[in-house]
Design a protein around this motif. Structure first.
Motif, mmCIF file in Angstrom:
data_model
loop_
_atom_site.group_PDB
_atom_site.id
_atom_site.type_symbol
_atom_site.label_atom_id
_atom_site.label_comp_id
_atom_site.label_asym_id
_atom_site.label_seq_id
_atom_site.Cartn_x
_atom_site.Cartn_y
_atom_site.Cartn_z
ATOM 1 N N VAL A 198 0.841 -1.201 0.000
ATOM 2 C CA VAL A 198 0.000 0.000 0.000
ATOM 3 C C VAL A 198 0.880 1.257 0.000
ATOM 4 O O VAL A 198 0.601 2.233 -0.713
ATOM 5 N N CYS A 199 1.943 1.236 0.791
ATOM 6 C CA CYS A 199 2.870 2.377 0.824
ATOM 7 C C CYS A 199 3.525 2.597 -0.536
ATOM 8 O O CYS A 199 3.625 3.741 -1.009
ATOM 9 N N PHE A 200 3.958 1.515 -1.176
ATOM 10 C CA PHE A 200 4.581 1.648 -2.494
ATOM 11 C C PHE A 200 3.580 2.130 -3.538
ATOM 12 O O PHE A 200 3.918 2.918 -4.420
ATOM 13 N N ALA A 201 2.344 1.681 -3.428
ATOM 14 C CA ALA A 201 1.304 2.141 -4.349
ATOM 15 C C ALA A 201 1.027 3.634 -4.146
ATOM 16 O O ALA A 201 0.821 4.373 -5.117
ATOM 17 N N ALA A 202 1.035 4.086 -2.894
ATOM 18 C CA ALA A 202 0.835 5.511 -2.619
ATOM 19 C C ALA A 202 1.977 6.341 -3.186
ATOM 20 O O ALA A 202 1.755 7.427 -3.746
ATOM 21 N N CYS A 203 3.196 5.836 -3.081
ATOM 22 C CA CYS A 203 4.343 6.538 -3.650
ATOM 23 C C CYS A 203 4.234 6.605 -5.171
ATOM 24 O O CYS A 203 4.481 7.655 -5.776
ATOM 25 N N ALA A 204 3.872 5.502 -5.791
ATOM 26 C CA ALA A 204 3.727 5.479 -7.238
ATOM 27 C C ALA A 204 2.612 6.426 -7.685
ATOM 28 O O ALA A 204 2.754 7.132 -8.694
ATOM 29 N N ALA A 205 1.528 6.471 -6.932
ATOM 30 C CA ALA A 205 0.427 7.375 -7.273
ATOM 31 C C ALA A 205 0.857 8.840 -7.142
ATOM 32 O O ALA A 205 0.499 9.673 -7.978
ATOM 33 N N ALA A 206 1.623 9.155 -6.112
ATOM 34 C CA ALA A 206 2.095 10.530 -5.926
ATOM 35 C C ALA A 206 3.038 10.943 -7.048
ATOM 36 O O ALA A 206 2.954 12.068 -7.566
ATOM 37 N N VAL A 207 3.912 10.043 -7.460
ATOM 38 C CA VAL A 207 4.831 10.345 -8.564
ATOM 39 C C VAL A 207 4.064 10.493 -9.870
ATOM 40 O O VAL A 207 4.303 11.429 -10.648
ATOM 41 N N ALA A 208 3.103 9.610 -10.118
ATOM 42 C CA ALA A 208 2.301 9.696 -11.343
ATOM 43 C C ALA A 208 1.490 10.992 -11.362
ATOM 44 O O ALA A 208 1.380 11.643 -12.414
ATOM 45 N N TRP A 209 0.958 11.405 -10.212
ATOM 46 C CA TRP A 209 0.186 12.640 -10.141
ATOM 47 C C TRP A 209 1.098 13.847 -10.423
ATOM 48 O O TRP A 209 0.712 14.772 -11.143
ATOM 49 N N GLY A 210 2.305 13.834 -9.892
ATOM 50 C CA GLY A 210 3.261 14.922 -10.152
ATOM 51 C C GLY A 210 3.624 14.999 -11.624
ATOM 52 O O GLY A 210 3.697 16.094 -12.199
ATOM 53 N N ILE A 211 3.850 13.855 -12.248
ATOM 54 C CA ILE A 211 4.170 13.853 -13.682
ATOM 55 C C ILE A 211 2.975 14.346 -14.481
ATOM 56 O O ILE A 211 3.123 15.124 -15.431
ATOM 57 N N TRP A 212 1.765 13.924 -14.088
ATOM 58 C CA TRP A 212 0.567 14.384 -14.784
ATOM 59 C C TRP A 212 0.407 15.902 -14.665
ATOM 60 O O TRP A 212 0.043 16.572 -15.623
ATOM 61 N N LEU A 213 0.703 16.453 -13.492
ATOM 62 C CA LEU A 213 0.609 17.902 -13.310
ATOM 63 C C LEU A 213 1.581 18.640 -14.221
ATOM 64 O O LEU A 213 1.262 19.704 -14.754
ATOM 65 N N ILE A 214 2.756 18.099 -14.393
ATOM 66 C CA ILE A 214 3.756 18.749 -15.238
ATOM 67 C C ILE A 214 3.381 18.632 -16.705
ATOM 68 O O ILE A 214 3.452 19.618 -17.454
ATOM 69 N N VAL A 215 2.969 17.474 -17.138
ATOM 70 C CA VAL A 215 2.679 17.239 -18.558
ATOM 71 C C VAL A 215 1.382 17.923 -18.987
ATOM 72 O O VAL A 215 1.272 18.390 -20.117
ATOM 73 N N ALA A 216 0.401 18.025 -18.103
ATOM 74 C CA ALA A 216 -0.903 18.584 -18.464
ATOM 75 C C ALA A 216 -0.845 20.074 -18.765
ATOM 76 O O ALA A 216 -1.714 20.597 -19.430
ATOM 77 N N LYS A 217 0.157 20.739 -18.310
ATOM 78 C CA LYS A 217 0.234 22.197 -18.527
ATOM 79 C C LYS A 217 0.651 22.505 -19.907
ATOM 80 O O LYS A 217 1.345 22.557 -20.620
#
Length: 66
Positions: A47-66
């Motif tokens: 669960v911790c690793f999944a949360a980390c992966a989700a946080a990294v994916a969300w950060g990448i999405w924020l950067i790419v979406a702009k």
């Protein structure tokens, strides 16, 4: 040219808190995997690793979406 110190401080605070939090969650995952024979700890680690992966994916999405 002037520096918006309030905005800079906000970015610094959010970056520092999110980095420390993400490293802490990842560390909990590593500790959970290092416990031999603890099934619940292994599940929590995933669960911790999944949360980390989700946080990294969300950060990448924020950067790419702009």
């Amino acid at each position: 040219m002037s520096i918006d110190w309030h905005a800079l401080g906000s970015v610094l605070a959010v970056t520092l808190l999110s980095t420390v939090g993400l490293v802490g969650v990842f560390t909990l995952g590593v500790v959970g995997l290092s416990r031999p024979g603890a099934v619940a700890a292994r599940g929590g680690a995933y669960v911790c690793f999944a949360a980390c992966a989700a946080a990294v994916a969300w950060g990448i999405w924020l950067i790419v979406a702009k």
